[in-house]
Design an enzyme around this catalytic site. Sequence first.
Site, PDB file in Angstrom:
ATOM      1  CG  HIS A 322      21.276  13.822 -45.485  1.00  0.00           C
ATOM      2  ND1 HIS A 322      20.752  12.945 -46.409  1.00  0.00           N
ATOM      3  CD2 HIS A 322      21.931  14.763 -46.200  1.00  0.00           C
ATOM      4  CE1 HIS A 322      21.080  13.342 -47.631  1.00  0.00           C
ATOM      5  NE2 HIS A 322      21.801  14.443 -47.532  1.00  0.00           N
ATOM      6  CE1 TYR A 436      30.638  11.994 -51.014  1.00  0.00           C
ATOM      7  CE2 TYR A 436      29.044  13.636 -51.696  1.00  0.00           C
ATOM      8  CZ  TYR A 436      29.322  12.387 -51.192  1.00  0.00           C
ATOM      9  OH  TYR A 436      28.292  11.531 -50.869  1.00  0.00           O
ATOM     10  CB  SER A 438      25.722  14.561 -53.655  1.00  0.00           C
ATOM     11  OG  SER A 438      24.679  13.690 -53.428  1.00  0.00           O
ATOM     12  CB  THR A 449      24.051   9.564 -52.911  1.00  0.00           C
ATOM     13  OG1 THR A 449      24.748   9.176 -51.730  1.00  0.00           O
ATOM     14  CG2 THR A 449      22.813  10.374 -52.563  1.00  0.00           C
TER      15      THR A 449
END
Length: 608
Positions: A322, A436, A438, A449
């Site tokens: 990532h 959370y 994204s 992001t």
Amino acid sequence: RLPVPKLEDTITRYLNAQKPLLNDDQFRKTEELARAFEKGIGRELHEQLVAQDNQNKHTSYITGPWFDMYLKAREPVLLNFNPFMSFNPDPKSEYNDQLIRATNMTVSAIRFMKTFRAGYLEPEVFHLNPEKSDTELFKKIIRFVPSSISWFGAYMVNAYPLDMSQYFRLFNSTRLPKLNKDELFTDEKAKHLLVLRNGNFYVFDVIDRDGNMLKPSEIQAHLKYILSDNSPAPAFPLGYLTSENRDTWALLRKNLLENGNEEALQKVDSAMFCLSLDDFPIKDLVHLSHTMLHGDAANRWYDKSFTLIITKDGTAGINFEHSWGDGVAVLRFQNEVFKDSTKTPAISPQSQPASVDSSRAVQKLDFKLNDALKAGITKAKQTFDATVESLSLNMIQFQEGGKELLKQKKVSPDAVAQLAFQMAFLRQYDQTVATYESCSTAAFKHGRTETIRPASVHTKKCSEAFVKGLSKHSTEELQNLIVECSKYHGRLTKEAAMGQGFDRHLFSLRYLALSKGLPLPDFYRDQAYARMNHNIISTSTLLSPAVQLGGFGPVVADGFGVGYQVQDDWIGCNVSSYPARNGKEFLQCIYKSLEDIFNVLKGKKIGS
């Protein structure tokens, strides 16, 4: 360019997000700290950040800090960072054969790479009004407008070109473990593919000397050769090392290099991508998630920018590292590979592999291991087995409605899914926690992001009405509460997509303070700040004709990792958890919440 939000806006948004998580006394203390920060050290840091941003117009203010955040993290990339997205099966069932699908997808991946490198890949554009902008006429006109102002022409018709600066890292790229901070490595000159099967490593060239792709029948022949190789699995499979703590892995890698494995590792690191061929079929969707999210580390190299995984029955998926990029780039790649490999497949079930000598073309990599390396692999395997053993993956499909019905009722489908998560957690644990979601900021140069904070005073009020106070509310009142949540969530989403969240801004100010050697401001020492960034419910959504489902591990030990998609007439949800939380029960509560929300929207009275 990605805007740096105004400091006062950031503080207001931060406090709005804190409100549902704190009692009155806690909130007062947090508000005092926030206001003091806004007037004092926060203002100074903000002004420095803006000045720095003005001097670095070639990039965005989040780029450096964000790369650092990922590359300095010492936790394993496995489960903590690498997500997966699995492909839908090929609509023509006879093409879902492992060899045929592996060949077709590899060819399509190389076609994508060559198109991209030649500068022919169509730009990624977000169309707010596709009838006007996603047309041949618009493309023809915009083609003749100089690139310095063409984006303005696109804005006029509500089309937003997205940043594609991450795409080059899709291929020939690997994250290299180094002490304290990893490095990203890319070698665009390398012409070979890395194939893993049964823990063995194979490489062969897929591009010839003139830069042309090998004939699909030759790629098929080489993959067939690998699939029929009956070499035993290595006693000490190297792949396990990529699932280790990054510092531990960095030291072991140094040992590997000093032990005569430099050439073999160079082949692994520079390979176009990693193709993992698994020797078993997929039993069900939970098995699919486990296979694509972690699988058997012996047959993975988690550090590659992405790994294309294809199982015995032709089920395919992607697991990606990532730090180099976000879902937008990988999803575009996946969409193109799916479309190309299903609509114009390079080979068919009737195709014969080329009669080439694969034993000469395919090189099996051998690694020289000393006792310290063998011990390191053994320990990594024990850790891996224990971690994977403690991971639960569960899923549901809610079949009683989806996007179509919600849009009819004029509520946001994403807002309803997020409201269901809040309601479910309240039902299960009787609390509201940091959540959370994204959101891509790829509409900006070098955007990454931003965080949407779905837990709000609105979702809390609505959830409490549904879970604890049904008898006190009429169906109409409940409908109004849902609409309020939807409006507020829509606003948060729009703000985040426009770079007007608060998380990245506060993160960058903290990063700036630490990089200048300043003591950490009291604002960041607040327990409420730490709690807000301990994301118990971490969520991400995607919608694509190519993707069957996606998922990721929990980001904290007592958290849930929620991958979800709202389709036209159903909602899918994939939840990961460790023993501290019960994912199965959470999903049952999500199902109940969705059921209640849909019934209320349909005007039905619901019982508790």
